[in-house]
Design a protein around this motif. Structure first.
Motif, PDB file in Angstrom:
ATOM      1  N   UNK A 123       0.841  -1.182   0.000  1.00 16.15           N
ATOM      2  CA  UNK A 123       0.000   0.000   0.000  1.00 16.15           C
ATOM      3  C   UNK A 123       0.883   1.241   0.000  1.00 16.15           C
ATOM      4  N   UNK A 124       0.481   2.251  -0.791  1.00 17.12           N
ATOM      5  CA  UNK A 124       1.283   3.472  -0.899  1.00 17.12           C
ATOM      6  C   UNK A 124       0.415   4.681  -0.541  1.00 17.12           C
ATOM      7  N   UNK A 125       1.071   5.738  -0.077  1.00 22.98           N
ATOM      8  CA  UNK A 125       0.368   6.960   0.287  1.00 22.98           C
ATOM      9  C   UNK A 125       0.007   7.764  -0.961  1.00 22.98           C
ATOM     10  N   UNK A 126      -1.157   8.390  -0.926  1.00 20.71           N
ATOM     11  CA  UNK A 126      -1.594   9.211  -2.056  1.00 20.71           C
ATOM     12  C   UNK A 126      -0.917  10.573  -2.067  1.00 20.71           C
ATOM     13  N   UNK A 127      -0.691  11.158  -0.922  1.00 22.48           N
ATOM     14  CA  UNK A 127      -0.085  12.474  -0.854  1.00 22.48           C
ATOM     15  C   UNK A 127      -1.123  13.583  -0.916  1.00 22.48           C
ATOM     16  N   UNK A 128      -0.725  14.756  -0.486  1.00 23.76           N
ATOM     17  CA  UNK A 128      -1.618  15.916  -0.432  1.00 23.76           C
ATOM     18  C   UNK A 128      -2.099  16.315  -1.825  1.00 23.76           C
ATOM     19  N   UNK A 129      -1.277  16.101  -2.832  1.00 22.36           N
ATOM     20  CA  UNK A 129      -1.606  16.504  -4.194  1.00 22.36           C
ATOM     21  C   UNK A 129      -2.900  15.863  -4.693  1.00 22.36           C
ATOM     22  N   UNK A 130      -3.234  14.691  -4.158  1.00 22.01           N
ATOM     23  CA  UNK A 130      -4.402  13.960  -4.634  1.00 22.01           C
ATOM     24  C   UNK A 130      -5.600  14.079  -3.691  1.00 22.01           C
ATOM     25  N   UNK A 131      -5.623  15.135  -2.896  1.00 21.14           N
ATOM     26  CA  UNK A 131      -6.725  15.345  -1.955  1.00 21.14           C
ATOM     27  C   UNK A 131      -8.063  15.376  -2.694  1.00 21.14           C
ATOM     28  N   UNK A 132      -9.086  14.804  -2.072  1.00 19.40           N
ATOM     29  CA  UNK A 132     -10.413  14.737  -2.679  1.00 19.40           C
ATOM     30  C   UNK A 132     -11.364  15.689  -1.962  1.00 19.40           C
ATOM     31  N   UNK A 133     -12.430  16.062  -2.669  1.00 15.12           N
ATOM     32  CA  UNK A 133     -13.352  17.067  -2.140  1.00 15.12           C
ATOM     33  C   UNK A 133     -14.801  16.675  -2.404  1.00 15.12           C
ATOM     34  N   UNK A 134     -15.705  17.335  -1.671  1.00 16.01           N
ATOM     35  CA  UNK A 134     -17.129  17.202  -1.903  1.00 16.01           C
ATOM     36  C   UNK A 134     -17.755  18.569  -2.035  1.00 16.01           C
ATOM     37  N   UNK A 135     -18.956  18.628  -2.606  1.00 16.78           N
ATOM     38  CA  UNK A 135     -19.659  19.887  -2.778  1.00 16.78           C
ATOM     39  C   UNK A 135     -19.660  20.327  -4.234  1.00 16.78           C
ATOM     40  N   UNK A 136     -19.633  21.636  -4.437  1.00 15.04           N
ATOM     41  CA  UNK A 136     -19.531  22.192  -5.794  1.00 15.04           C
ATOM     42  C   UNK A 136     -18.036  22.295  -6.110  1.00 15.04           C
ATOM     43  N   UNK A 137     -17.475  21.219  -6.599  1.00 14.80           N
ATOM     44  CA  UNK A 137     -16.021  21.065  -6.616  1.00 14.80           C
ATOM     45  C   UNK A 137     -15.357  21.365  -7.963  1.00 14.80           C
TER      46      UNK A 137
END
Length: 257
Positions: A123-137
């Motif tokens: 398993x590998x870390x995604x990193x901050x660059x791949x942060x996910x969001x919800x809402x009007x994105x």
């Protein structure tokens, strides 16, 4: 409400069985599983024989790519909701149930989740660059593709309103797809890691940033041309990102001249 799960596959029989079985483990009462064989050379239907009574198997005679396979699955789906699962990936138990619950709570028609990344037997870390969001994105997903196909579920009317996958894109077809959806719909985000995204083979395209940005740039230009009446805020963000991507692609081209 029926959920139609579209699983495209091309010569990945070893991981496909795991993917299908992960859908069987979902605690949701009404699921339609559609496996779309995109002209595989391997005997995909033979490997799926134990499951044929529980799935809908569709074979395309020619290999036309993942977008065409997903679109074929969408066309054959009878569900109120559409979900996608890549043949390499796995769903963890409870994914569909939790997403439906969240969409009902937030009164949305689209939902994605967080995911584990599994590569080279760990398993590998995604990193901050791949942060996910919800809402009007929409403004938040212009840089890279922040929604993985295997994490998504949406009401079928979302696709009817936004369009299917663009089969002309050899890469970044999911980025193109999410742009259209996020510009029109509020998207729920479930931060739980309910998908295992597995990578068994080196994807050279993903390692070539200028190459990927080239197709994202084409997608973004196509999007703004077709959506000139978009809100000022969205258009401003899109044009700013077009400029940034253009500079990345140009720098990549200049490097090899």
């Amino acid at each position: 409400m029926t959920v139609s799960v579209v699983i495209p596959v091309y010569n990945r029989t070893s991981s496909l069985k795991d993917a299908v079985e992960s859908v069987f483990l979902q605690k949701y009462p009404d699921i339609e599983i559609i496996v779309v064989d995109d002209g595989s050379g391997e005997k995909v239907n033979k490997n799926l024989r134990p499951y044929m009574s529980r799935i809908k198997y569709i074979r395309a005679e020619n290999n036309r790519g993942v977008s065409a396979a997903r679109n074929l699955g969408i066309d054959r789906a009878r569900g109120d909701y559409i979900a996608f699962l890549d043949s390499d990936d796995l769903w963890l138990p409870g994914k569909l149930k939790e997403q439906i619950k969240l969409m009902e709570k937030e009164k949305t028609k689209v939902c994605h989740t967080d995911e584990f990344w599994y590569k080279k037997d760990k398993f590998v870390n995604q990193g901050v660059r791949h942060k996910k969001y919800g809402g009007w994105i929409f403004p938040l997903i212009l840089d890279i593709c922040r929604i993985s196909p295997s994490t998504i579920i949406m009401h079928k009317t979302v696709i009817e309103n936004s369009g299917k996958f663009d089969e002309n894109f050899p890469a970044c077809e999911d980025y193109d797809f999410w742009l259209r959806i996020a510009s029109k719909f509020k998207i729920s985000y479930l931060p739980a890691k309910l998908v295992v995204k597995r990578a068994y083979m080196n994807d050279q395209l993903s390692l070539n940033v200028p190459y990927m940005e080239y197709y994202r740039l084409l997608s973004l230009i196509k999007f703004v041309k077709k959506n000139c009446r978009l809100s000022y805020t969205y258009l401003k963000a899109a044009y700013s990102e077009i400029e940034r991507k253009y500079n990345i692609v140009k720098k990549g081209i200049d490097k090899y001249q």
